[in-house]
Design a protein around this motif. Structure first.
Motif, PDB file in Angstrom:
ATOM      1  N   LEU A  29       0.801  -1.225   0.000  1.00 36.64           N
ATOM      2  CA  LEU A  29       0.000   0.000   0.000  1.00 36.64           C
ATOM      3  C   LEU A  29       0.834   1.276   0.000  1.00 36.64           C
ATOM      4  O   LEU A  29       0.288   2.374  -0.002  1.00 36.64           O
ATOM      5  CB  LEU A  29      -0.918   0.015   1.232  1.00 36.64           C
ATOM      6  CG  LEU A  29      -2.057  -0.992   1.213  1.00 36.64           C
ATOM      7  CD1 LEU A  29      -2.618  -1.192   2.614  1.00 36.64           C
ATOM      8  CD2 LEU A  29      -3.141  -0.551   0.249  1.00 36.64           C
ATOM      9  N   THR A  30       2.153   1.135   0.007  1.00 37.54           N
ATOM     10  CA  THR A  30       3.039   2.281   0.180  1.00 37.54           C
ATOM     11  C   THR A  30       2.735   3.421  -0.778  1.00 37.54           C
ATOM     12  O   THR A  30       2.623   4.580  -0.365  1.00 37.54           O
ATOM     13  CB  THR A  30       4.511   1.854   0.038  1.00 37.54           C
ATOM     14  OG1 THR A  30       4.796   0.901   1.065  1.00 37.54           O
ATOM     15  CG2 THR A  30       5.451   3.033   0.158  1.00 37.54           C
ATOM     16  N   GLN A  72      -3.315  -4.673   5.268  1.00 42.87           N
ATOM     17  CA  GLN A  72      -2.911  -5.940   4.674  1.00 42.87           C
ATOM     18  C   GLN A  72      -3.841  -7.033   5.191  1.00 42.87           C
ATOM     19  O   GLN A  72      -4.410  -6.917   6.283  1.00 42.87           O
ATOM     20  CB  GLN A  72      -1.469  -6.260   5.062  1.00 42.87           C
ATOM     21  CG  GLN A  72      -0.917  -7.491   4.358  1.00 42.87           C
ATOM     22  CD  GLN A  72       0.474  -7.832   4.839  1.00 42.87           C
ATOM     23  OE1 GLN A  72       0.622  -8.557   5.815  1.00 42.87           O
ATOM     24  NE2 GLN A  72       1.485  -7.293   4.166  1.00 42.87           N
ATOM     25  N   SER A  73      -3.963  -8.096   4.444  1.00 44.05           N
ATOM     26  CA  SER A  73      -4.870  -9.185   4.808  1.00 44.05           C
ATOM     27  C   SER A  73      -4.599  -9.764   6.192  1.00 44.05           C
ATOM     28  O   SER A  73      -5.528 -10.166   6.890  1.00 44.05           O
ATOM     29  CB  SER A  73      -4.823 -10.295   3.758  1.00 44.05           C
ATOM     30  OG  SER A  73      -3.512 -10.816   3.617  1.00 44.05           O
ATOM     31  N   THR A  99      -4.727  -5.327   0.891  1.00 38.82           N
ATOM     32  CA  THR A  99      -3.745  -6.001   0.043  1.00 38.82           C
ATOM     33  C   THR A  99      -3.568  -7.413   0.565  1.00 38.82           C
ATOM     34  O   THR A  99      -3.421  -7.642   1.763  1.00 38.82           O
ATOM     35  CB  THR A  99      -2.402  -5.249   0.039  1.00 38.82           C
ATOM     36  OG1 THR A  99      -1.982  -4.999   1.372  1.00 38.82           O
ATOM     37  CG2 THR A  99      -2.513  -3.939  -0.723  1.00 38.82           C
ATOM     38  N   MET A 100      -3.604  -8.349  -0.357  1.00 40.19           N
ATOM     39  CA  MET A 100      -3.639  -9.757   0.016  1.00 40.19           C
ATOM     40  C   MET A 100      -2.254 -10.391   0.111  1.00 40.19           C
ATOM     41  O   MET A 100      -1.360 -10.087  -0.672  1.00 40.19           O
ATOM     42  CB  MET A 100      -4.500 -10.528  -0.985  1.00 40.19           C
ATOM     43  CG  MET A 100      -5.955 -10.104  -0.993  1.00 40.19           C
ATOM     44  SD  MET A 100      -6.771 -10.292   0.615  1.00 40.19           S
ATOM     45  CE  MET A 100      -6.692 -12.072   0.799  1.00 40.19           C
ATOM     46  N   SER A 161      -5.368  -8.452  -5.073  1.00 37.75           N
ATOM     47  CA  SER A 161      -4.688  -9.747  -5.166  1.00 37.75           C
ATOM     48  C   SER A 161      -3.179  -9.631  -4.980  1.00 37.75           C
ATOM     49  O   SER A 161      -2.553  -8.646  -5.374  1.00 37.75           O
ATOM     50  CB  SER A 161      -4.983 -10.361  -6.533  1.00 37.75           C
ATOM     51  OG  SER A 161      -4.158 -11.477  -6.793  1.00 37.75           O
ATOM     52  N   GLN A 162      -2.616 -10.678  -4.434  1.00 32.53           N
ATOM     53  CA  GLN A 162      -1.161 -10.738  -4.289  1.00 32.53           C
ATOM     54  C   GLN A 162      -0.492 -10.739  -5.660  1.00 32.53           C
ATOM     55  O   GLN A 162       0.635 -10.293  -5.800  1.00 32.53           O
ATOM     56  CB  GLN A 162      -0.754 -11.978  -3.498  1.00 32.53           C
ATOM     57  CG  GLN A 162       0.710 -11.962  -3.114  1.00 32.53           C
ATOM     58  CD  GLN A 162       1.029 -12.951  -2.021  1.00 32.53           C
ATOM     59  OE1 GLN A 162       0.209 -13.757  -1.619  1.00 32.53           O
ATOM     60  NE2 GLN A 162       2.245 -12.891  -1.540  1.00 32.53           N
ATOM     61  N   ARG A 163      -1.196 -11.166  -6.655  1.00 33.33           N
ATOM     62  CA  ARG A 163      -0.653 -11.134  -8.009  1.00 33.33           C
ATOM     63  C   ARG A 163      -0.429  -9.691  -8.473  1.00 33.33           C
ATOM     64  O   ARG A 163       0.464  -9.407  -9.256  1.00 33.33           O
ATOM     65  CB  ARG A 163      -1.608 -11.845  -8.954  1.00 33.33           C
ATOM     66  CG  ARG A 163      -0.957 -12.218 -10.223  1.00 33.33           C
ATOM     67  CD  ARG A 163      -1.697 -13.331 -10.876  1.00 33.33           C
ATOM     68  NE  ARG A 163      -0.898 -13.738 -12.018  1.00 33.33           N
ATOM     69  CZ  ARG A 163      -1.252 -14.634 -12.876  1.00 33.33           C
ATOM     70  NH1 ARG A 163      -2.395 -15.238 -12.718  1.00 33.33           N
ATOM     71  NH2 ARG A 163      -0.478 -14.933 -13.868  1.00 33.33           N
ATOM     72  N   VAL A 164      -1.253  -8.770  -7.947  1.00 35.01           N
ATOM     73  CA  VAL A 164      -1.111  -7.347  -8.283  1.00 35.01           C
ATOM     74  C   VAL A 164       0.055  -6.725  -7.516  1.00 35.01           C
ATOM     75  O   VAL A 164       0.853  -5.986  -8.080  1.00 35.01           O
ATOM     76  CB  VAL A 164      -2.417  -6.576  -7.978  1.00 35.01           C
ATOM     77  CG1 VAL A 164      -2.225  -5.079  -8.176  1.00 35.01           C
ATOM     78  CG2 VAL A 164      -3.565  -7.100  -8.835  1.00 35.01           C
ATOM     79  N   ILE A 165       0.155  -7.023  -6.234  1.00 38.29           N
ATOM     80  CA  ILE A 165       1.184  -6.369  -5.411  1.00 38.29           C
ATOM     81  C   ILE A 165       2.519  -7.101  -5.429  1.00 38.29           C
ATOM     82  O   ILE A 165       3.537  -6.546  -5.033  1.00 38.29           O
ATOM     83  CB  ILE A 165       0.720  -6.168  -3.949  1.00 38.29           C
ATOM     84  CG1 ILE A 165       0.470  -7.505  -3.250  1.00 38.29           C
ATOM     85  CG2 ILE A 165      -0.495  -5.262  -3.900  1.00 38.29           C
ATOM     86  CD1 ILE A 165       0.327  -7.400  -1.750  1.00 38.29           C
TER      87      ILE A 165
END
Length: 179
Positions: A29-30, A72-73, A99-100, A161-165
């Motif tokens: 999320l920074t 965060q999740s 954020t996952m 999704s963790q795929r995004v971050i």
């Protein structure tokens, strides 16, 4: 030009009139946190725990402002009682971006259980969950989630999704390198 998903999220915060953003620091999320902190029209509040963000969002609404909570999740478990009792029972609008972790490419076994539980837990306490599985999904999900939360007095969470971050590498043999 920056095409990071945080640009669209921040733009939708502004368009929806979000004036307060509560957050617990998180690497995923920074960039969004930085954008909000640099925006003089948005008051940012760093929280010690995620449940403080729930209280801040309710207080903002009572004071005539809209808020967003960023976490965060792994912190969602800290919010369950506050969301179930305060937000759901009192029917406050609530909006969060989560954020996952514990998904795609996760290397830290400690993140997997909560990462897998986030959506079912939130849904069980009445939160509408939107899944942003690509960076391109985030803006539309944030826009729709803010509209639903603040037009219908609903609790809404956009799960990025963790795929995004991106996934983080967990080094079990080297505790100093663990993240």
């Amino acid at each position: 030009m920056d095409d990071h998903w945080s640009v669209a999220a921040h733009r939708h915060f502004k368009a929806a009139g979000v004036r307060q953003v509560a957050y617990v620091p998180d690497g995923g999320l920074t960039r969004l946190i930085e954008r909000c902190r640099e925006d003089n029209a948005i008051e940012t509040v760093m929280c010690a725990t995620e449940e403080e963000g729930v209280g801040l969002a309710a207080g903002a609404w009572l004071g005539g402002q809209k808020a967003a909570v960023l976490m965060q999740s792994s912190g969602v478990g800290n919010t369950v009682n506050a969301i179930a009792s305060l937000v759901t029972s009192a029917q406050f609008p609530f909006f969060a971006i989560v954020t996952m972790r514990g998904q795609w490419g996760e290397g830290n076994p400690w993140q997997v259980p909560m990462g897998q539980a986030v959506a079912p837990v939130l849904e069980a306490i009445g939160v509408k969950v939107f899944h942003a599985d690509t960076a391109e999904d985030v803006g539309a999900m944030v826009e729709a989630g803010l509209r639903m939360a603040y037009s219908s007095d609903q609790a809404v969470a956009v799960l990025v999704s963790q795929r995004v971050i991106g996934s983080k590498v967990w080094v079990a043999d080297n505790k100093e390198g663990a993240q």
